[in-house]
Design a protein around this motif. Structure first.
Motif, short mmCIF file in Angstrom:
data_model
loop_
_atom_site.label_atom_id
_atom_site.label_comp_id
_atom_site.label_asym_id
_atom_site.label_seq_id
_atom_site.Cartn_x
_atom_site.Cartn_y
_atom_site.Cartn_z
N LEU A 117 5.00 -42.49 -46.59
CA LEU A 117 5.87 -43.66 -46.48
C LEU A 117 7.33 -43.25 -46.29
CD1 LEU A 117 4.54 -46.27 -49.06
CD2 LEU A 117 4.73 -46.51 -46.59
N ALA A 118 7.77 -42.22 -46.99
CA ALA A 118 9.14 -41.74 -46.82
C ALA A 118 9.38 -41.32 -45.37
CB ALA A 118 9.43 -40.59 -47.78
N GLY A 119 8.41 -40.67 -44.77
CA GLY A 119 8.51 -40.29 -43.36
C GLY A 119 8.59 -41.49 -42.44
N PHE A 125 14.21 -46.20 -39.81
CA PHE A 125 15.60 -46.55 -40.09
C PHE A 125 16.62 -45.49 -39.70
CE2 PHE A 125 13.36 -49.41 -43.06
CZ PHE A 125 13.88 -50.61 -42.59
N GLU A 126 16.17 -44.28 -39.36
CA GLU A 126 17.13 -43.26 -38.96
C GLU A 126 16.88 -42.74 -37.55
OE1 GLU A 126 18.11 -39.12 -40.92
OE2 GLU A 126 19.13 -40.79 -41.92
N VAL A 127 15.65 -42.45 -37.21
CA VAL A 127 15.34 -41.89 -35.89
C VAL A 127 15.39 -42.98 -34.82
CG1 VAL A 127 13.60 -40.71 -34.52
CG2 VAL A 127 13.98 -40.02 -36.89
N ASP A 128 14.74 -44.09 -35.07
CA ASP A 128 14.69 -45.20 -34.10
C ASP A 128 16.02 -45.94 -34.13
OD1 ASP A 128 14.27 -47.71 -32.82
OD2 ASP A 128 12.12 -47.57 -33.21
N LYS A 129 16.71 -45.99 -33.02
CA LYS A 129 18.03 -46.64 -32.95
C LYS A 129 17.95 -48.13 -33.29
CE LYS A 129 20.13 -42.95 -31.61
NZ LYS A 129 20.61 -42.09 -32.66
N ARG A 130 16.82 -48.76 -32.97
CA ARG A 130 16.66 -50.18 -33.32
C ARG A 130 16.60 -50.35 -34.83
NH1 ARG A 130 11.37 -51.20 -30.09
NH2 ARG A 130 11.04 -49.21 -31.12
N GLY A 131 15.86 -49.47 -35.48
CA GLY A 131 15.78 -49.53 -36.95
C GLY A 131 17.12 -49.25 -37.60
N ALA A 132 17.87 -48.29 -37.02
CA ALA A 132 19.20 -47.99 -37.55
C ALA A 132 20.12 -49.20 -37.41
CB ALA A 132 19.79 -46.78 -36.83
N ALA A 133 20.01 -49.92 -36.29
CA ALA A 133 20.83 -51.13 -36.09
C ALA A 133 20.44 -52.21 -37.09
CB ALA A 133 20.67 -51.63 -34.66
N ILE A 134 19.15 -52.35 -37.35
CA ILE A 134 18.69 -53.33 -38.34
C ILE A 134 19.19 -52.96 -39.72
CG2 ILE A 134 16.63 -54.19 -39.56
CD1 ILE A 134 15.23 -54.11 -36.78
N PHE A 135 19.13 -51.66 -40.06
CA PHE A 135 19.62 -51.23 -41.36
C PHE A 135 21.11 -51.55 -41.51
CE2 PHE A 135 21.75 -48.30 -44.17
CZ PHE A 135 21.05 -48.54 -45.35
N MET A 151 14.31 -43.90 -49.68
CA MET A 151 13.12 -43.51 -48.92
C MET A 151 13.49 -42.71 -47.67
SD MET A 151 10.53 -44.37 -50.66
CE MET A 151 9.12 -44.40 -49.56
N VAL A 152 14.58 -43.10 -46.99
CA VAL A 152 15.04 -42.33 -45.83
C VAL A 152 15.45 -40.93 -46.27
CG1 VAL A 152 16.84 -42.16 -44.06
CG2 VAL A 152 15.68 -44.34 -44.45
N ASN A 153 16.17 -40.84 -47.38
CA ASN A 153 16.58 -39.54 -47.90
C ASN A 153 15.37 -38.67 -48.22
OD1 ASN A 153 19.29 -40.09 -47.68
ND2 ASN A 153 19.57 -40.61 -49.83
N ARG A 154 14.37 -39.25 -48.84
CA ARG A 154 13.15 -38.49 -49.14
C ARG A 154 12.47 -38.03 -47.86
NH1 ARG A 154 10.75 -42.13 -54.09
NH2 ARG A 154 12.31 -41.46 -55.61
N GLY A 155 12.50 -38.87 -46.83
CA GLY A 155 11.95 -38.48 -45.54
C GLY A 155 12.70 -37.31 -44.93
N ASN A 156 13.98 -37.15 -45.32
CA ASN A 156 14.80 -36.01 -44.89
C ASN A 156 14.69 -34.82 -45.83
OD1 ASN A 156 16.03 -36.93 -42.49
ND2 ASN A 156 17.42 -38.22 -43.68
N GLY A 157 13.85 -34.96 -46.87
CA GLY A 157 13.67 -33.87 -47.83
C GLY A 157 14.68 -33.87 -48.97
N VAL A 158 15.43 -34.96 -49.12
CA VAL A 158 16.42 -35.08 -50.19
C VAL A 158 15.89 -36.04 -51.24
CG1 VAL A 158 18.77 -35.80 -50.79
CG2 VAL A 158 18.31 -34.70 -48.58
N ASP A 159 15.67 -35.55 -52.45
CA ASP A 159 15.19 -36.41 -53.53
C ASP A 159 16.37 -36.70 -54.44
OD1 ASP A 159 13.91 -37.86 -55.44
OD2 ASP A 159 12.48 -36.30 -55.99
N ASP A 160 16.94 -37.89 -54.32
CA ASP A 160 18.10 -38.26 -55.12
C ASP A 160 17.75 -39.26 -56.22
OD1 ASP A 160 17.62 -40.40 -53.48
OD2 ASP A 160 19.66 -40.56 -52.72
N SER A 161 16.49 -39.23 -56.63
CA SER A 161 16.07 -40.13 -57.70
C SER A 161 16.70 -39.68 -59.01
CB SER A 161 14.54 -40.17 -57.81
OG SER A 161 14.06 -38.89 -58.16
N PRO A 162 16.92 -40.60 -59.96
CA PRO A 162 17.56 -40.24 -61.23
C PRO A 162 16.85 -39.11 -61.98
CG PRO A 162 17.44 -42.61 -61.02
CD PRO A 162 16.67 -42.02 -59.87
#
Length: 89
Positions: free
Chosen positions: A11-13, A19-29, A70-81
């Motif tokens: 799901l993170a991927g 929301f990051e790779v697809d320009k349409r999703g980035a615009a929606i975000f 979720m986008v960060n996790r998809g990038n390999g960054v886990d910023d959860s508390p």
């Protein structure tokens, strides 16, 4: 109910791709962020109505923050508390 780790990674991927790779999703975000997260604040005038509006704004912002997490996790960054607490030790 927690999801299996493999499903969370998948799901993170998907969040990353949409929301990051697809320009349409980035615009929606960007639109969602400007409509809901950037305007979130603590309301002080109006008694109980101000409290309710503050909670409503917080709920809107929480959804945006979930997408970012979720986008960060998809990038390999886990910023959860829990991850941050473990890094401080």
């Amino acid at each position: 109910m927690t999801e299996p780790i493999d499903e969370r990674r998948r799901l993170a991927g998907v969040y990353h791709d949409i929301f990051e790779v697809d320009k349409r999703g980035a615009a929606i975000f960007e639109d969602l962020y400007h409509r809901f997260a950037s305007k979130a604040k603590v309301h002080t005038n109006g008694g109980i109505d101000a409290v309710l509006k503050t909670y409503q704004d917080a709920a809107h912002r929480e959804v945006i923050e979930y997408i970012v997490t979720m986008v960060n996790r998809g990038n390999g960054v886990d910023d959860s508390p829990t991850h941050q607490e473990n890094d401080d030790e």
